[in-house]
Design a protein around this motif. Structure first.
Motif, mmCIF file in Angstrom:
data_model
loop_
_atom_site.group_PDB
_atom_site.id
_atom_site.type_symbol
_atom_site.label_atom_id
_atom_site.label_comp_id
_atom_site.label_asym_id
_atom_site.label_seq_id
_atom_site.Cartn_x
_atom_site.Cartn_y
_atom_site.Cartn_z
ATOM 1 N N ASN A 446 6.095 33.200 1.934
ATOM 2 C CA ASN A 446 6.718 34.191 2.922
ATOM 3 C C ASN A 446 5.865 35.624 2.450
ATOM 4 O O ASN A 446 6.489 36.544 2.603
ATOM 5 C CB ASN A 446 8.152 34.421 2.721
ATOM 6 N N ASP A 595 13.192 34.043 1.090
ATOM 7 C CA ASP A 595 14.120 33.466 2.001
ATOM 8 C C ASP A 595 15.371 33.720 1.785
ATOM 9 O O ASP A 595 15.731 34.426 0.857
ATOM 10 C CB ASP A 595 14.044 31.736 1.662
ATOM 11 N N ARG A 662 16.285 38.538 5.897
ATOM 12 C CA ARG A 662 15.285 38.492 4.636
ATOM 13 C C ARG A 662 15.238 39.732 4.122
ATOM 14 O O ARG A 662 15.148 39.795 3.010
ATOM 15 C CB ARG A 662 14.337 37.696 4.895
#
Length: 722
Positions: A446, A595, A662
């Motif tokens: 991410n 996440d 997030r």
């Protein structure tokens, strides 16, 4: 600087001597004893555990018969006292000062410097004692007054009219009583002398009032007590107290400074003596104790000191060398001494009685030049007996005994010892990924490959803001990608491992400063095993070869080193100190937007979670969950936010809303509990969706939480009505 004649001193001694008993009578015993122990504390002869008081000795002042010093060590000495002690003494003596009859005191103003003239401002910090601020102000506006008090008190202490009043009554034999009498007498001398000197000083009343006078007296008393040996009966009294309070068993730990490959257990402080270790290769008995041979030449070794009320029930395992000897204590109370200052928990730690004792020395890590060396000393009272060698396994011991060194294979994880001295030593996650490019791995974490930043700058930002926001640095190993997180753990999470391993394999090892670890393996988008490695591992066949011969049950071996080797075996690619150096030299890292937390089926949790609305149908529970999420947004002032309204309408987080949710977990994120409420409302389990969304909405509502819960009850009633 001026001279004070003996005639002036004789004239002053009478009134001061007359005032001393009155002051002594007003000093409480406990703070008087704390003062009285100052010299013993500085000398290390006050060994009672748990006192928790440390005093900073004043320096640079001498009580002589010569000139009055023009500096002010008194204020430094006053500042060394604990604030609570200063306030207790100030409260006890503030009303006593005006009662002192000092009519016969000679005029001492001629021994002072010229008073301060001109204007000045006064600034006093909140929380500073009146005694400290008053003494400082007096020292400024009436130069010479404060050092004159100290000089006179020092000379009066030896005057025939005063000295007998300072002696401790021989009938007092307990430690508290001796220390209190010693401290109270010197304090009374300092107070009486300060009152005599300041009696004729012409300054503002607030600068010569009782708090200022007592501040000067307290500092002067500290100087007197540091200069004065403890009373003759104190050594006997302290020994009796220590023996009375000594309890078995006792266990202390710390570290000891080593020089010349040795430290010692000795009754007397001082340099560690030379010793001959050719007999057993570990310990040599010397007068008053024993000397222990270390593998470390200069540095520190970790220590455990154990004192038992009888012999150990068995011989401990996990030590390479164990030798048991007898030694005789002349007085008792031996300390673990080395090249530096003795740690308080290792001072006077053996039983404070003379007699014969047994000492078992246990050592580990003497051969490991890059690792940590450990020793344990086990002591118990026992008649003299022959030496016993319980274990003799390290190479150093064999060399010292003149024996052939044993062949000892390196542990399989030895190639990762460099981690102990690296920037990853305390906490990190290291992940190795195959079948992926660097950009693929960054996206799996991410992180945005298009937004590199300075690794050093990110690390400094984390420290400055005390942040734990995640970030990662990556390196192409050629056939694999190395991802390193300093004090992070995203690589140990299932979603990251699932994405990272989509085209091959991924494995990670996580460890932190609290000795928590997690070893994880994934292949082709599936996590095969992710657990805290400990004891016998019940691992699937796919990863069994990676764990072969790695003994995670051995707590003396570093788990993260074995885990790093398991990662290398599973992925076919290891990482080295040179790889870490390349990452740090490149100075490139990427911030991670983590996440969202995993969603789990409903299970009751204690601690104030709203009662589960178990009587509702599944559609009603879904309605309740999204109603609660919308209420969370309303209370936070986000009811009209387009991403939120779109998500509520769709009953799912839209892509922009998902990213914002997030980001809300980061240090600079906003409205975390609103986004958590929306996220939790998407839980596939309808009961968990409703209950957890309501729970998050309570936090989002803040001071309006009670109104939210009332609304929840009304909504449940409405949804449950046919």
């Amino acid at each position: 600087m001026v001279e004070i004649s003996d005639a002036v001193l004789d004239e002053l001694a009478g009134p001061v001597a007359a005032a001393i008993p009155l002051v002594i009578a007003r000093v409480p015993q406990a703070p008087a004893a704390e003062l009285g122990r100052l010299r013993a504390t500085a000398d290390g002869t006050w060994p009672v555990r748990g006192s928790g008081v440390r005093h900073r000795a004043a320096a640079g002042f001498h009580f002589g018969g010569g000139p009055v010093a023009d500096d002010s060590p008194v204020r430094e000495a006053l500042a060394s006292l604990p604030s609570l002690l200063v306030e207790r003494l100030l409260g006890a003596l503030e009303l006593t000062v005006p009662e002192l009859d000092l009519a016969g005191v000679p005029d001492l103003t001629g021994f002072l410097g010229e008073p301060f003239t001109g204007g000045f401002g006064v600034a006093i910090m909140d929380g500073v004692s009146e005694a400290i601020s008053g003494a400082a102000m007096l020292d400024r506006i009436r130069p010479g007054a404060v050092p004159l008090v100290a000089a006179l008190a020092g000379r009066l202490a030896a005057h025939p009219r005063v000295a007998p009043l300072l002696a401790v009554d021989p009938e007092i034999t307990d430690e508290l009583g001796v220390a209190a009498a010693h401290g109270a007498a010197r304090l009374a001398l300092a107070v009486s002398t300060a009152a005599a000197v300041l009696r004729g000083v012409d300054v503002q009343s607030w600068a010569a009032g009782p708090p200022a006078l007592l501040g000067v007296a307290f500092g002067t008393a500290v100087l007197l007590l540091h200069e004065t040996p403890m009373p003759s009966g104190y050594a006997t009294a302290i020994l009796a107290k220590v023996r009375e309070e000594y309890l078995l068993p006792l266990r202390s730990s710390g570290q000891v400074a080593v020089s010349g490959h040795r430290f010692a257990l000795l009754e007397e402080d001082g340099p560690v003596p030379d010793a001959d270790f050719t007999g057993n290769g570990l310990v040599a008995v010397v007068p008053g104790g024993a000397v222990i041979r270390t593998g470390t030449e200069t540095g520190h070794v970790r220590m455990v000191m154990t004192v038992l009320d009888g012999p150990p029930p068995d011989v401990a395992t996990g030590w390479e060398e164990i030798v048991e000897v007898s030694w005789r204590a002349a007085t008792g109370g031996a300390s673990v001494v080395g090249a530096g200052a003795v740690e308080s928990q290792l001072r006077r730690c053996t039983p404070p009685w003379p007699g014969d004792y047994r000492l078992r020395v246990q050592a580990r890590g003497r051969d490991d030049a890059e690792g940590t060396e450990y020793h344990e000393l086990v002591v118990w009272a026992a008649p003299a007996a022959p030496e016993i060698v319980h274990a003799r396994a390290d190479r150093l011991g064999h060399r010292l005994r003149g024996e052939p060194e044993p062949a000892r294979p390196e542990p399989p994880e030895a190639g990762y010892r460099w981690l102990r001295h690296s920037t990853l030593s305390e906490a990190a996650t290291v992940t190795v990924v195959t079948g992926a490019e660097v950009t693929d791995v960054l996206r799996a974490f991410n992180a945005d490959p298009a937004r590199p930043e300075s690794l050093l700058a990110i690390g400094e930002d984390m420290l400055r803001n005390q942040s734990i926001d995640p970030w990662v640095a990556v390196l192409d190993l050629g056939g694999a990608v190395l991802a390193v997180e300093y004090n992070g753990w995203q690589g140990s999470k299932e979603p990251v491992l699932t994405r990272a391993s989509a085209g091959g394999r991924a494995a990670s090892m996580y460890w932190n400063v609290n000795a928590l670890t997690r070893l994880s393996f994934a292949e082709h988008g599936e996590v095969l095993w992710a657990e805290e490695p400990f004891g016998d591992l019940d691992a699937p066949p796919e990863i069994a070869p990676a764990l072969a011969d790695l003994d995670f049950a051995d707590h003396h071996r570093r788990k993260y080193m074995m885990g790093a080797l398991a990662v290398e075996r599973f992925t076919g690619h290891g990482f080295t100190a040179a790889d870490l150096a390349r990452i740090e030299a490149a100075d490139i890292a990427f911030r991670i937007v983590p996440d969202l937390p995993a969603l789990h089926p409903y299970h009751p949790r204690p601690g104030g979670q709203p009662e589960a609305p178990t009587g509702l149908t599944e559609p009603a529970l879904r309605d309740l969950a999204w109603w609660a999420a919308a209420q969370a947004a309303r209370y936070a002032g986000l009811a009209e936010d387009p991403d939120i309204t779109a998500s509520v309408a769709a009953r799912a987080l839209t892509p922009p809303a998902h990213l914002r949710a997030r980001r809300s977990q980061l240090g600079d994120g906003e409205h975390r509990w609103v986004w958590f409420a929306l996220h939790r409302a998407t839980n596939p389990d309808p009961l968990a969706a409703a209950t957890d969304a309501i729970d998050a909405a309570r936090y989002a509502a803040g001071p309006h939480a009670a109104n939210l819960i009332s609304g929840v009850q009304a909504r449940i009633t409405e949804l449950g009505t046919p």
